[in-house]
Design a protein around this motif. Structure first.
Motif, PDB file in Angstrom:
ATOM      1  N   PRO A 214       3.443   8.654  -7.879  1.00 52.66           N
ATOM      2  CA  PRO A 214       4.260   8.372  -9.227  1.00 52.66           C
ATOM      3  C   PRO A 214       3.945   7.166  -9.524  1.00 52.66           C
ATOM      4  O   PRO A 214       4.253   6.892 -11.034  1.00 52.66           O
ATOM      5  N   LYS A 215       3.265   6.403  -8.810  1.00 51.67           N
ATOM      6  CA  LYS A 215       2.911   4.884  -9.450  1.00 51.67           C
ATOM      7  C   LYS A 215       1.491   4.837 -10.076  1.00 51.67           C
ATOM      8  O   LYS A 215       1.063   3.805 -10.662  1.00 51.67           O
TER       9      LYS A 215
ATOM     10  N   LYS B 244      -6.343  -1.680  -3.461  1.00 49.81           N
ATOM     11  CA  LYS B 244      -5.272  -2.631  -3.204  1.00 49.81           C
ATOM     12  C   LYS B 244      -4.232  -2.619  -4.464  1.00 49.81           C
ATOM     13  O   LYS B 244      -2.822  -2.575  -4.172  1.00 49.81           O
ATOM     14  N   GLY B 245      -4.542  -2.727  -5.258  1.00 46.75           N
ATOM     15  CA  GLY B 245      -4.100  -2.989  -6.711  1.00 46.75           C
ATOM     16  C   GLY B 245      -3.503  -1.766  -7.174  1.00 46.75           C
ATOM     17  O   GLY B 245      -2.151  -1.757  -7.700  1.00 46.75           O
ATOM     18  N   LYS B 246      -4.298  -0.704  -7.280  1.00 50.13           N
ATOM     19  CA  LYS B 246      -3.720   0.422  -7.931  1.00 50.13           C
ATOM     20  C   LYS B 246      -3.356   1.916  -6.983  1.00 50.13           C
ATOM     21  O   LYS B 246      -2.598   2.971  -7.487  1.00 50.13           O
ATOM     22  N   GLY B 247      -3.823   1.696  -5.733  1.00 46.03           N
ATOM     23  CA  GLY B 247      -3.541   2.861  -4.711  1.00 46.03           C
ATOM     24  C   GLY B 247      -4.756   4.102  -5.431  1.00 46.03           C
ATOM     25  O   GLY B 247      -5.570   3.959  -6.345  1.00 46.03           O
ATOM     26  N   PHE B 248      -4.324   5.032  -4.764  1.00 43.07           N
ATOM     27  CA  PHE B 248      -4.860   6.291  -4.932  1.00 43.07           C
ATOM     28  C   PHE B 248      -4.059   7.395  -6.069  1.00 43.07           C
ATOM     29  O   PHE B 248      -2.640   7.051  -6.046  1.00 43.07           O
ATOM     30  N   SER B 249      -4.626   8.139  -6.612  1.00 43.34           N
ATOM     31  CA  SER B 249      -3.640   8.957  -7.456  1.00 43.34           C
ATOM     32  C   SER B 249      -3.152   9.698  -6.765  1.00 43.34           C
ATOM     33  O   SER B 249      -2.046  10.453  -7.490  1.00 43.34           O
TER      34      SER B 249
ATOM     35  N   TYR C 123       0.612  -1.145  -0.020  1.00 39.82           N
ATOM     36  CA  TYR C 123       0.162   0.093  -0.123  1.00 39.82           C
ATOM     37  C   TYR C 123       0.784   1.241   0.181  1.00 39.82           C
ATOM     38  O   TYR C 123       0.279   2.373  -0.556  1.00 39.82           O
ATOM     39  N   PHE C 124       2.137   1.081   0.664  1.00 41.30           N
ATOM     40  CA  PHE C 124       2.821   2.431   0.690  1.00 41.30           C
ATOM     41  C   PHE C 124       3.665   2.493  -0.364  1.00 41.30           C
ATOM     42  O   PHE C 124       4.354   1.513  -0.845  1.00 41.30           O
ATOM     43  N   LEU C 125       4.174   3.697  -0.777  1.00 42.83           N
ATOM     44  CA  LEU C 125       4.970   3.999  -1.788  1.00 42.83           C
ATOM     45  C   LEU C 125       6.546   3.366  -1.560  1.00 42.83           C
ATOM     46  O   LEU C 125       7.323   2.793  -2.234  1.00 42.83           O
TER      47      LEU C 125
END
Ligand code: PA5
Ligand code: NI
Length: 189
Positions: A185-186, A164-169, A34-36
């Motif tokens: 960035p992801k 879970k898969g993509k996170g927030f923008s 979840y974390f970058l």
């Protein structure tokens, strides 16, 4: 006609605890991916701190009924990213929700399925209306537990998969001692 019994419970406004509620504990290990900053995540995982606890009073998943829950979101960071809840859409995506901030400081990240994000700062007394279709995640930007109440349709359900898969923008980070909401960035649509 069978009528359900009304419920009156007390929220401990200092701790967020609702006695007799169902308690859920989310540790850092429940937030893998979840974390970058993956290196900072692995480092902190050695202690596996509790990130948040939820005290929920829930009904059967029926149209027209309501659930409510307090969340105690602890202060902390992974790298420069503040501790947050997993975040979710509702399984019945058109179900709305109300949050009421009780203690501490933080905010809510909301996002449409297309990735349009909004950040709403929250302090004790702030009410947030989560409209239908918006994913929502709370973030603790302070140095004490951030405690809030959520009230949501009993048939809303939680859909964690997409976040879970993509996170927030957007990410909520500390930069030069300030709270900043920056592009993730992801993020990919
Ligand atoms: O109903 C809600 O939206 C809240 O009670 C959340 O479930 C709670 O804050 C925990 O967050 P999450 O469900 O995203 O792990
Ligand atoms: Ni919700």
């Amino acid at each position: 006609m069978e009528y359900k019994a009304p419920i009156g419970v007390k929220i401990d406004l200092e701790t967020g605890v609702i006695l007799d509620a169902k308690k859920l504990v989310r540790r850092l290990s429940d937030l893998k991916g979840y974390f970058l900053d993956e290196k900072a995540y692995e480092e902190l995982l050695k202690d596996d701190p509790v990130v948040y606890e939820v005290y929920a009073i829930e009904q059967e998943e029926k149209d027209g009924d309501l659930n409510f829950a307090t969340t105690v979101l602890y202060p902390g960071k992974v790298g420069n990213e503040f501790f947050f809840t997993k975040g979710h859409y509702h399984s019945k995506a058109d179900r709305a929700e109300i949050y009421y901030a009780i203690k501490g400081r933080g905010g809510m990240l909301l996002q449409t399925p297309e990735g349009k994000a909004e950040w709403i700062p929250m302090e004790p007394g702030t009410v947030v209306y989560v409209p239908p279709y918006w994913a929502h995640r709370t973030v603790n930007t302070g140095d004490e537990p951030f405690i809030f109440l959520a009230i949501y349709p009993a048939d809303a359900g939680h859909d964690y998969g997409s976040i879970k898969g993509k996170g927030f923008s957007k990410l909520v980070v500390e930069a030069d001692g300030d709270v900043k909401v920056i592009d993730n960035p992801k993020w990919k649509v």
